[in-house]
Design an enzyme around this catalytic site. Structure first.
Site, PDB file in Angstrom:
ATOM      1  N   HIS A   1       5.642  -0.975  -2.007  1.00 25.49           N
ATOM      2  CA  HIS A   1       5.341   0.445  -1.774  1.00 25.49           C
ATOM      3  C   HIS A   1       5.439   0.716  -0.281  1.00 25.49           C
ATOM      4  O   HIS A   1       4.458   0.603   0.462  1.00 25.49           O
ATOM      5  CB  HIS A   1       3.940   0.762  -2.321  1.00 25.49           C
ATOM      6  CG  HIS A   1       3.544   2.203  -2.218  1.00 25.49           C
ATOM      7  ND1 HIS A   1       2.514   2.747  -2.961  1.00 25.49           N
ATOM      8  CD2 HIS A   1       4.018   3.221  -1.465  1.00 25.49           C
ATOM      9  CE1 HIS A   1       2.377   4.032  -2.655  1.00 25.49           C
ATOM     10  NE2 HIS A   1       3.271   4.335  -1.745  1.00 25.49           N
TER      11      HIS A   1
ATOM     12  N   HIS B   1       7.712   3.584   2.231  1.00 24.74           N
ATOM     13  CA  HIS B   1       8.705   4.663   2.359  1.00 24.74           C
ATOM     14  C   HIS B   1       9.479   4.393   3.646  1.00 24.74           C
ATOM     15  O   HIS B   1       8.870   4.351   4.728  1.00 24.74           O
ATOM     16  CB  HIS B   1       8.011   6.024   2.442  1.00 24.74           C
ATOM     17  CG  HIS B   1       7.122   6.313   1.269  1.00 24.74           C
ATOM     18  ND1 HIS B   1       7.537   7.083   0.204  1.00 24.74           N
ATOM     19  CD2 HIS B   1       5.848   5.905   0.973  1.00 24.74           C
ATOM     20  CE1 HIS B   1       6.545   7.166  -0.686  1.00 24.74           C
ATOM     21  NE2 HIS B   1       5.512   6.455  -0.252  1.00 24.74           N
TER      22      HIS B   1
ATOM     23  N   GLU C   1      -3.409   9.171  -6.415  1.00 22.52           N
ATOM     24  CA  GLU C   1      -3.697   8.987  -4.976  1.00 22.52           C
ATOM     25  C   GLU C   1      -4.717  10.079  -4.601  1.00 22.52           C
ATOM     26  O   GLU C   1      -5.839   9.775  -4.224  1.00 22.52           O
ATOM     27  CB  GLU C   1      -2.413   9.130  -4.146  1.00 22.52           C
ATOM     28  CG  GLU C   1      -2.635   8.994  -2.638  1.00 22.52           C
ATOM     29  CD  GLU C   1      -1.364   9.275  -1.809  1.00 22.52           C
ATOM     30  OE1 GLU C   1      -0.410   9.895  -2.343  1.00 22.52           O
ATOM     31  OE2 GLU C   1      -1.343   8.891  -0.618  1.00 22.52           O
TER      32      GLU C   1
ATOM     33  N   ASP D   1       2.819   1.630   2.592  1.00 18.64           N
ATOM     34  CA  ASP D   1       3.079   3.069   2.433  1.00 18.64           C
ATOM     35  C   ASP D   1       3.961   3.610   3.568  1.00 18.64           C
ATOM     36  O   ASP D   1       5.175   3.654   3.419  1.00 18.64           O
ATOM     37  CB  ASP D   1       1.769   3.845   2.319  1.00 18.64           C
ATOM     38  CG  ASP D   1       1.884   5.116   1.480  1.00 18.64           C
ATOM     39  OD1 ASP D   1       2.940   5.327   0.862  1.00 18.64           O
ATOM     40  OD2 ASP D   1       0.899   5.878   1.431  1.00 18.64           O
TER      41      ASP D   1
HETATM   42  N1  ADE Z   1       5.480  10.127   0.881  1.00 21.52           N
HETATM   43  C1  ADE Z   1       5.274   9.250   1.864  1.00 21.52           C
HETATM   44  N2  ADE Z   1       4.048   8.737   1.774  1.00 21.52           N
HETATM   45  C2  ADE Z   1       3.463   9.292   0.701  1.00 21.52           C
HETATM   46  C3  ADE Z   1       2.213   9.160   0.083  1.00 21.52           C
HETATM   47  N3  ADE Z   1       1.256   8.346   0.552  1.00 21.52           N
HETATM   48  N4  ADE Z   1       1.952   9.913  -0.996  1.00 21.52           N
HETATM   49  C4  ADE Z   1       2.869  10.739  -1.468  1.00 21.52           C
HETATM   50  N5  ADE Z   1       4.064  10.897  -0.938  1.00 21.52           N
HETATM   51  C5  ADE Z   1       4.367  10.174   0.147  1.00 21.52           C
HETATM   52 ZN    ZN Z   2       3.610   6.248  -0.978  1.00 20.76          ZN
END
Ligand code: ADE
Ligand code: ZN
Length: 334
Positions: free
Chosen positions: A14, A16, A197, A275
């Site tokens: 996970h 991005h 989340e 993340d």
């Molecule tokens: N895009 C990048 N980080 C994110 C996150 N923590 N939650 C949702 N979308 C994201």
């Molecule tokens: Zn994320």
């Protein structure tokens, strides 16, 4: 403990790629692409990284991504990430990207996917990191836009492991993307989705039942629903947790309040991930170290988190076996 954690073979599931854009690289790309920045210095950028919730972060994150223009930018971004995490013991990385953030600005889909894929290939040969690419749909955008994005992606099908769902969660439930995920599954793509989340447990049910997600990204709010916890344990649905992110976005007040250890102890397949490490203060190694300290994780807990990461990864049986053997050997030797 730090040496043990850094060397521990692990998978990151996970992250991005746009969230790995360090301020220094943001300035370099702004300069070479002649993109104006609203910040004057790296320190000013860092001072702006104070978030009150997910949306306050996303606003700054989409702004930052505007410096990414060329295939070379996407290559450099991705390769810099791999070079960092090879030092954290990462053996497998399944990375997210958000094509709509770029195609919306007129950047060709081809430049994005080719730059990233070339870097992942270089990471395989030069850094010995196994990898996969997961294309996320932005859930604040329309289902039609997600459909158009999938159409653009289909010619590059062999470069993509699967599809995911990210961005502003509350008010954008999984059901909004029912049809596009069905089409992606028919094309043989594996499914993950951010859920629970900030959004309620119902969104996690929706990710599983409507989107047929194989993993849930974050999923921290599953703890509010006893029936859901039973399902996640029985079906061994992995949660890709991101502890530093959750504190930065005030999902938990402090790391000591994080439910990672409680859910691990209840038998959920919990994993540790970063993340958006350039925004949240640490890559995957720092996330392991921070939760280990805050939640007093044992060596066995840490080894289990690493084992879970390989079990949750989208690996072929043989490759999974090799990584798990490497992990067992490491733990036995340390
Ligand atoms: N895009 C990048 N980080 C994110 C996150 N923590 N939650 C949702 N979308 C994201
Ligand atoms: Zn994320």
């Amino acid at each position: 403990m730090e040496a043990f954690v850094r060397g521990l073979p692990k998978a990151e599931l996970h992250v991005h790629l746009e969230g790995t854009l360090e301020p220094e690289m943001m300035f370099e790309m702004a300069r070479r692409n002649r993109v104006p920045l609203r910040f004057g210095s790296v320190e000013e950028v860092q001072a702006a990284y104070e978030f009150s919730d997910l949306q306050s972060f996303l606003d700054i994150y989409y702004d930052g991504a505007e410096v990414l223009r060329t295939e070379q930018d996407f290559f450099d971004l991705t390769y810099a990430y791999l070079e960092k995490v090879v030092r954290d013991g990462v053996r497998r990385a399944e990375v997210f990207f958000d094509p709509q953030t770029h195609t919306e600005r007129g950047i060709p889909f081809e430049a994005v996917v080719s730059g990233i894929s070339r870097a992942l290939a270089a990471g395989r040969t030069k850094l010995d990191i196994s990898s996969g690419l997961i294309m996320c749909f932005l859930r604040h955008m329309s289902a039609e836009s997600a459909h158009e994005t999938l159409e653009q992606a289909l010619p590059y099908r062999e470069l993509l492991l699967g599809v995911g769902l990210d961005s502003s969660e509350v008010g954008n439930p999984p059901e909004k993307f029912d049809a596009v995920f069905a089409q992606a599954r028919r094309a043989g793509m594996l499914v993950v989705a951010h859920a629970g989340e900030e959004g309620p447990p119902e969104y996690i049910w929706g990710a599983l039942d409507t989107l047929h997600a194989r993993r849930v990204d974050h999923g921290v709010r599953s703890e509010e629903d006893a029936d859901l916890l039973i399902r996640l344990v029985e079906e061994r649905v992995p949660l890709t947790m991101c502890p530093l992110s959750n504190v930065k976005l005030r999902v938990f007040p402090t790391l000591n309040d994080h439910n990672l250890k409680r859910l691990l102890d209840r038998g959920l397949v919990v994993t540790v991930n970063s993340d958006d490490p350039a925004y949240f203060g640490g890559y995957v190694g720092e996330n392991y170290l921070a939760v280990a300290r805050a939640l007093k994780l044992s060596r066995d807990d840490l080894a289990l988190l690493a084992r879970n990461s390989f079990e949750a990864a989208f690996l072929r049986v043989e490759e999974r076996r090799v990584f798990l053997a490497e992990l067992d050997e490491y733990v036995a030797a340390h």
